[in-house]
Enzyme design. Structure first.
Site, short mmCIF file in Angstrom:
data_model
loop_
_atom_site.label_atom_id
_atom_site.label_comp_id
_atom_site.label_asym_id
_atom_site.label_seq_id
_atom_site.Cartn_x
_atom_site.Cartn_y
_atom_site.Cartn_z
CB ALA A 71 -0.92 0.00 1.21
CB THR A 72 4.25 2.01 1.30
OG1 THR A 72 3.94 1.75 2.66
CG2 THR A 72 5.25 3.15 1.20
CD GLN A 181 -4.82 -1.13 9.39
OE1 GLN A 181 -5.44 -2.10 9.82
NE2 GLN A 181 -3.50 -1.08 9.36
CB SER A 201 -1.16 -3.83 2.12
OG SER A 201 0.17 -3.70 1.75
CG HIS A 203 1.29 -7.15 4.95
ND1 HIS A 203 1.59 -6.70 6.20
CD2 HIS A 203 1.40 -6.07 4.13
CE1 HIS A 203 1.88 -5.41 6.16
NE2 HIS A 203 1.77 -5.00 4.91
CB THR A 239 8.64 -10.88 -13.73
OG1 THR A 239 9.53 -10.70 -14.83
CG2 THR A 239 8.08 -12.30 -13.73
CB CYS A 326 4.26 2.85 11.63
SG CYS A 326 2.59 2.96 11.14
N1 7TS Z 1 -1.86 2.57 5.13
C1 7TS Z 1 -2.33 2.23 6.34
C2 7TS Z 1 -3.63 2.79 6.82
C3 7TS Z 1 -1.58 1.35 7.14
O1 7TS Z 1 -2.07 0.99 8.32
C4 7TS Z 1 -0.35 0.85 6.68
C5 7TS Z 1 0.52 0.01 7.55
C6 7TS Z 1 0.06 1.22 5.39
C7 7TS Z 1 -0.71 2.10 4.65
C8 7TS Z 1 1.30 0.70 4.77
O2 7TS Z 1 1.14 -0.62 4.40
P1 7TS Z 1 2.38 -1.40 3.74
O3 7TS Z 1 1.86 -2.72 3.41
O4 7TS Z 1 2.82 -0.62 2.59
O5 7TS Z 1 3.44 -1.43 4.79
N2 7TS Z 1 0.30 0.21 8.92
C9 7TS Z 1 1.06 -0.21 9.96
C10 7TS Z 1 0.69 -0.05 11.30
O6 7TS Z 1 -0.35 0.47 11.69
N3 7TS Z 1 1.67 -0.55 12.09
O7 7TS Z 1 2.63 -1.03 11.29
C11 7TS Z 1 2.27 -0.83 9.97
#
Ligand code: 7TS
Length: 396
Positions: A71-72, A181, A201, A203, A239, A326
């Site tokens: 998601a980042t 989320q 994301s 995971h 890929t 985070c």
């Molecule tokens: N957006 C939200 C709302 C998130 O909670 C997170 C990760 C991300 C984006 C990023 O996701 P990634 O898969 O790219 O890493 N959130 C958290 C958290 O709340 N504690 O550790 C990671």
């Protein structure tokens, strides 16, 4: 006993998801773009996975779901792309977001600010949610994009996403939401809400790490993120991560199927934990439960540093997190705790528990026991907490 209550950071891979992925490591390992059978035999599973993703968020066939690594990446891509297409050489110069987005939105917005973009970081109320009137006040004819999360990772609070989307439509402004989320926790229907872009994301909903996606509504353009071999319609070459995509599809299908039944069970467990925590004197939780995703509670324990609590809980085998982990290394600048009006010393006391459909009542009971022990121990040695018999009697 080991208890994992940090599911908003990441989740265990569902064994069914793992089983679906396994054949694509050593058996069907071809490159989907290759012309031989090793390539083409991956296609049916990829098609199934994409169908599972489209169905899971109710995307229409004409929409795009572009696979990314997380998601980042999706958040970075959409914001930077809108800058390129609508702001850099265009008429518009304004983005609206909230003060409590994940850093992968906030940091990009700050970067875009450094390039001259006007960014409004909407404040949140004491429940940790933006006020719709603040959005109405901020939006203007130079606004190119509104990027507001579906649910907050620290508090679990659900944002008024439909109203936000409607306001964007009225003003002809694009709407991106970070759905990370929300997926697997509450129903996510991109057509019903009318989002233009949504990040997620795998995971976070019991899929594998290293794979995510960006939903793009039909007809909307994105600049290519990775130029190269033309995968993902030339938008994001490279890929394909076949096991990852298969796993994300399977995880999505299971998450949607389990939503109601498992969601209610998770909610019961979360509520039991929260009720027990709130019986401890001088503790509070952030945000009204009815407007929260079912698995999350962010608590503040007066006089006890979140980090110290984590340490004590960790020694008992329990994983939680400080809500700020985070968002920032500097707890005083934790935007969620600050935004809800917490004083600096309370901002240090945030502690987040996030459960999953794999959580059990036995685990909740174990966490309650060790939470109480930790509070008692840490308050006894705290210089900032008056440890009186009254405090002691009423909860610990
Ligand atoms: N957006 C939200 C709302 C998130 O909670 C997170 C990760 C991300 C984006 C990023 O996701 P990634 O898969 O790219 O890493 N959130 C958290 C958290 O709340 N504690 O550790 C990671």
């Amino acid at each position: 006993m080991r208890v994992y209550f940090d599911n908003n950071a990441t989740t265990i891979v569902d064994p069914k998801v793992r089983d679906a992925m396994i054949p694509f490591f050593c058996e069907y390992y071809g490159n989907p773009n290759s012309l031989h059978q090793f390539g083409s035999e991956t296609h049916p599973a990829l098609r199934v996975a994409m169908d599972q993703l489209y169905a899971g968020i109710n995307a229409s066939d004409e929409d795009d779901i572009i696979i990314t690594s997380c998601a980042t990446e999706s958040n970075n891509w959409v914001l930077k792309s809108i800058y390129e297409t609508h702001i850099k050489n265009g008429e518009k110069n304004h983005i609206i977001t909230s003060a409590v987005e994940h850093p992968s939105v906030i940091a990009v917005c700050k970067y875009l600010e450094s390039l001259g973009v006007e960014v409004s970081f909407l404040p949140v109320n004491s429940d940790g949610v933006i006020e719709i009137d603040a959005l109405k006040d901020a939006i203007h004819d130079k606004t190119a994009l509104v990027s507001i999360m579906w649910a907050n990772n620290e508090t679990g609070m659900i944002f008024p996403i439909k109203e936000i989307s409607d306001i964007c439509k009225e003003h002809n402004v694009l709407f991106h939401t970070d759905g990370v989320q929300a997926i697997g926790k509450i129903p996510v229907d991109v057509q019903d809400v009318g989002v233009d872009f949504m990040s997620f994301s795998a995971h976070k909903f019991h899929g594998p790490k290293g794979v995510g996606a960006l939903f793009v509504k039909k007809g909307l353009e994105l600049i290519p993120l990775l130029h190269g071999g033309d995968q993902m319609g030339g938008k994001r070459s490279g890929t394909l991560n076949v096991p990852g995509i298969v796993g994300m599809g399977e995880a999505m299908e299971i998450a949607v199927k389990e939503l109601t039944c498992e969601g209610n069970l998770v909610r019961k467990l979360r509520d039991k934990l929260e009720d027990a925590i709130l019986k401890t004197p001088d503790t509070f939780s952030v945000g009204d439960r009815e407007h929260r995703v079912p698995n999350t509670v962010l608590v503040s324990v007066k006089g006890v540093e979140g980090e110290s609590m984590l340490w004590d809980l960790n020694r008992a085998g329990i994983a939680a997190s400080t809500g700020s982990a985070c968002a920032s290394e500097d707890l005083e600048s934790n935007p969620v705790m600050e935004a809800i009006g917490a004083e600096a010393d309370l901002a240090h006391t945030a502690l987040r528990f996030s459960l999953s459909r794999f959580s059990t009542e036995e685990e909740v009971d174990y966490v309650i026991l060790h939470f109480k022990k930790a509070v008692e121990r840490l308050r006894a040695i705290s210089s900032s907490y008056a440890y009186t018999p009254k405090n002691h009697k009423s909860g610990l």
